[in-house]
Design an enzyme around this catalytic site. Structure first.
Site, PDB file in Angstrom:
ATOM      1  N   LEU A  56      -3.543   0.013 -24.977  1.00 37.51           N
ATOM      2  CA  LEU A  56      -4.822   0.197 -24.804  1.00 37.51           C
ATOM      3  C   LEU A  56      -5.119   1.030 -23.519  1.00 37.51           C
ATOM      4  CD1 LEU A  56      -5.310  -4.016 -23.992  1.00 37.51           C
ATOM      5  CD2 LEU A  56      -5.427  -2.525 -26.025  1.00 37.51           C
ATOM      6  N   GLY A  59      -1.234   6.427 -21.062  1.00 32.79           N
ATOM      7  CA  GLY A  59      -1.141   6.283 -22.617  1.00 32.79           C
ATOM      8  C   GLY A  59      -0.863   7.309 -23.441  1.00 32.79           C
ATOM      9  N   LYS A  80      -1.015  -1.139  -3.857  1.00 28.30           N
ATOM     10  CA  LYS A  80       0.292  -1.210  -4.011  1.00 28.30           C
ATOM     11  C   LYS A  80       1.057  -1.950  -3.084  1.00 28.30           C
ATOM     12  CE  LYS A  80       0.497   3.151  -6.736  1.00 28.30           C
ATOM     13  NZ  LYS A  80       0.310   4.566  -6.540  1.00 28.30           N
TER      14      LYS A  80
END
Ligand SMILES: NC(=O)C1=CN([C@@H]2O[C@H](COP(=O)(O)OP(=O)(O)OC[C@H]3O[C@@H](n4cnc5c(N)ncnc54)[C@H](O)[C@@H]3O)[C@@H](O)[C@H]2O)C=CC1
Ligand SMILES: N[C@@H](CC=O)C(=O)O
Ligand code: NA
Length: 430
Positions: free
Chosen positions: A12, A18, A207
């Protein structure tokens, strides 16, 4: 023995991260299959712009319907590298509902909804892995979750945002302007889709929330993290830091209180001595210290942002999840049994560098020193520079609580002789 039926992966998002995930899955297909014990097949790629040419990706796999892809029912692992809260959150939970495990790089989502996503994964007997979400390629989530599961972590401190480290490094080492450095970090694929997340500290705070939760076996959400970005760090701050033998870094610091009853998590710029290992972390590199009872001090260092480094962490998770799947097992889920409260910034104890603009006349120094003493903040060094009846006074304190420092600064502002508080910066790493 190698299983012939492939494990199917839905990707996705096909942006900076990606596209690298897809490339490595293709170029390393044989090695991945050998390491997992079954071939891994890219079964679909959800994108926003289908007309874009994507090298190495079969156009027949490309779809704009991410929901249909995760609902297919034959997908083993969904790799979510879209980012943001929605539709990523719904896609991940839909994936679990349709029998897929999830690998994600989405720190914003995990910091906000990690508990609910872990619960959904567990309810459906699926994995949720996210090594790429913190400090890019650096193995940090898994060491904290697994290697240090038998120890007691007391502190996690480091540089966890590549974009801001890149900018601060450029400002310090080349005198580059803030915007110029940010534009370069964006072009290199380090920055978030909205770089405000980087420069205002939201990304590092997400984070920090994830790290604190895993390190201390408790729940820490983004809203629990004290956050200050780096947009107000100036060339003058770097000059002051240099005079003290320091540089400035945006740090994430997660600490267990001395009595062990609470934790704190914070993100802010801080001065650190040039002799400290964090001072030599350059560019988009990250470095994180983990301090534990038995292990002592561990340092994790490496590329914290960028397509290929982040894809490395995603692929590591993909292999782990596929291995779990073949074994009919899942990896460790959320561990939040300690249920520790998260204290506010007032309880944090550290050193401070305060720059004051004051009147250059007798008694001012004594007046300022009295205010510090009245608030129980002990002064380490004072440096004064006078010019045309005005002076700048730089005070560096010993360790004091943020609450005491806040009270001191408030009182200083009320002095007639203090024209203004030019900057306040914490000093860490000593
Ligand atoms: N770039 C980096 O260095 C790192 C990024 N991450 C995280 O990885 C994730 C992805 O980051 P990047 O690849 O840098 O961002 P990116 O913006 O380059 O890629 C995201 C892609 O998702 C696509 N997208 C958006 N909505 C979509 C939808 N509904 N369906 C299908 N595709 C959609 C966009 O068109 C874009 O191509 C984010 O969560 C980010 O925080 C984590 C570590 C490092
Ligand atoms: N924008 C982030 C990307 C990695 O998490 C960063 O700069 O660190
Ligand atoms: Na990582």
């Amino acid at each position: 023995m190698m299983r012939t039926r492939p494990l199917k992966v839905a990707l996705l998002g096909c942006g900076v991260v990606g596209s690298e995930v897809a490339r490595i899955m293709t170029t390393h297909a044989d090695d991945l299959a050998a390491r997992i014990g079954a071939p891994v097949e890219l079964a679909g790629v959800a994108v926003r712009r289908p007309s874009k040419v994507r090298e190495g990706i079969d156009p027949a796999l490309v779809t704009t319907d991410a929901t249909a892809l995760v609902k297919r029912g034959d997908i083993d692992v969904v790799v979510e590298v879209i980012g943001g809260i929605e539709p990523a959150r719904t896609l991940i939970t839909t994936a679990f509902e349709h029998g897929a495990s999830v690998v994600s790089a989405n720190k914003a989502l995990l910091a906000q909804d990690g508990a609910a996503l872990h619960a959904a994964a567990e309810a459906h007997g699926e994995d949720l892995y996210y090594e790429a979400a913190v400090a890019g390629a650096i193995p940090l989530i898994r060491p904290l979750r697994e290697s240090l599961a038998g120890d007691k972590v007391n502190r996690v401190l480091g540089i966890v945002n590549g974009t801001t480290n890149f900018i601060l490094d450029k400002m310090d080492s080349t005198g580059a302007g803030y915007q110029e450095a940010l534009d370069e970090a964006t072009a290199l694929g380090y920055a978030e889709a909205d770089p405000t997340a980087d420069v205002e500290g939201f990304d590092a705070a997400a984070k920090a929330a994830i790290l604190a939760g895993i390190a201390f076996h408790t729940r820490v959400r983004l809203d629990d993290v004290h956050r200050e970005g780096m947009t107000e760090v100036t060339a003058a701050d770097f000059a002051s830091a240099r005079k003290m033998g320091c540089t400035i870094k945006l740090l994430a610091i997660c600490e267990r209180a001395r009595d062990g009853a609470s934790v704190t998590a914070r993100v802010h710029p801080a001065m650190i001595p040039l002799s400290h290992p964090l001072a030599s972390v350059r560019g988009a590199y990250n470095a994180v210290f983990v301090e534990s009872d038995a292990s002592g001090r561990l340092m994790f260092y490496g590329p914290g942002a960028g397509g290929a480094p982040t894809a490395s962490a995603v692929l590591g998770d993909l292999v782990a999840v596929c291995r779990n799947r073949l074994n009919g097992a899942t990896g460790p889920g959320e561990s939040a049994y300690a249920a520790l409260p998260v204290s506010g910034m007032g309880d944090v104890v550290t050193r401070y560098h305060i720059s004051l603009d004051v009147a250059d006349k007798p008694g001012v120094l004594a007046q300022v020193a009295t205010v510090f003493a009245e608030h129980g903040v002990s002064i380490d060094t004072v440096r004064q520079q006078g010019k045309d009846g005005e002076a700048s006074l730089v005070v560096v304190t010993h360790r004091a609580s943020d609450a005491a420092l806040g009270g001191t600064v408030e009182a200083l502002r009320k002095l007639d002789t203090v024209r203004g508080v030019a900057s306040i910066m914490r000093v860490e790493g000593e």
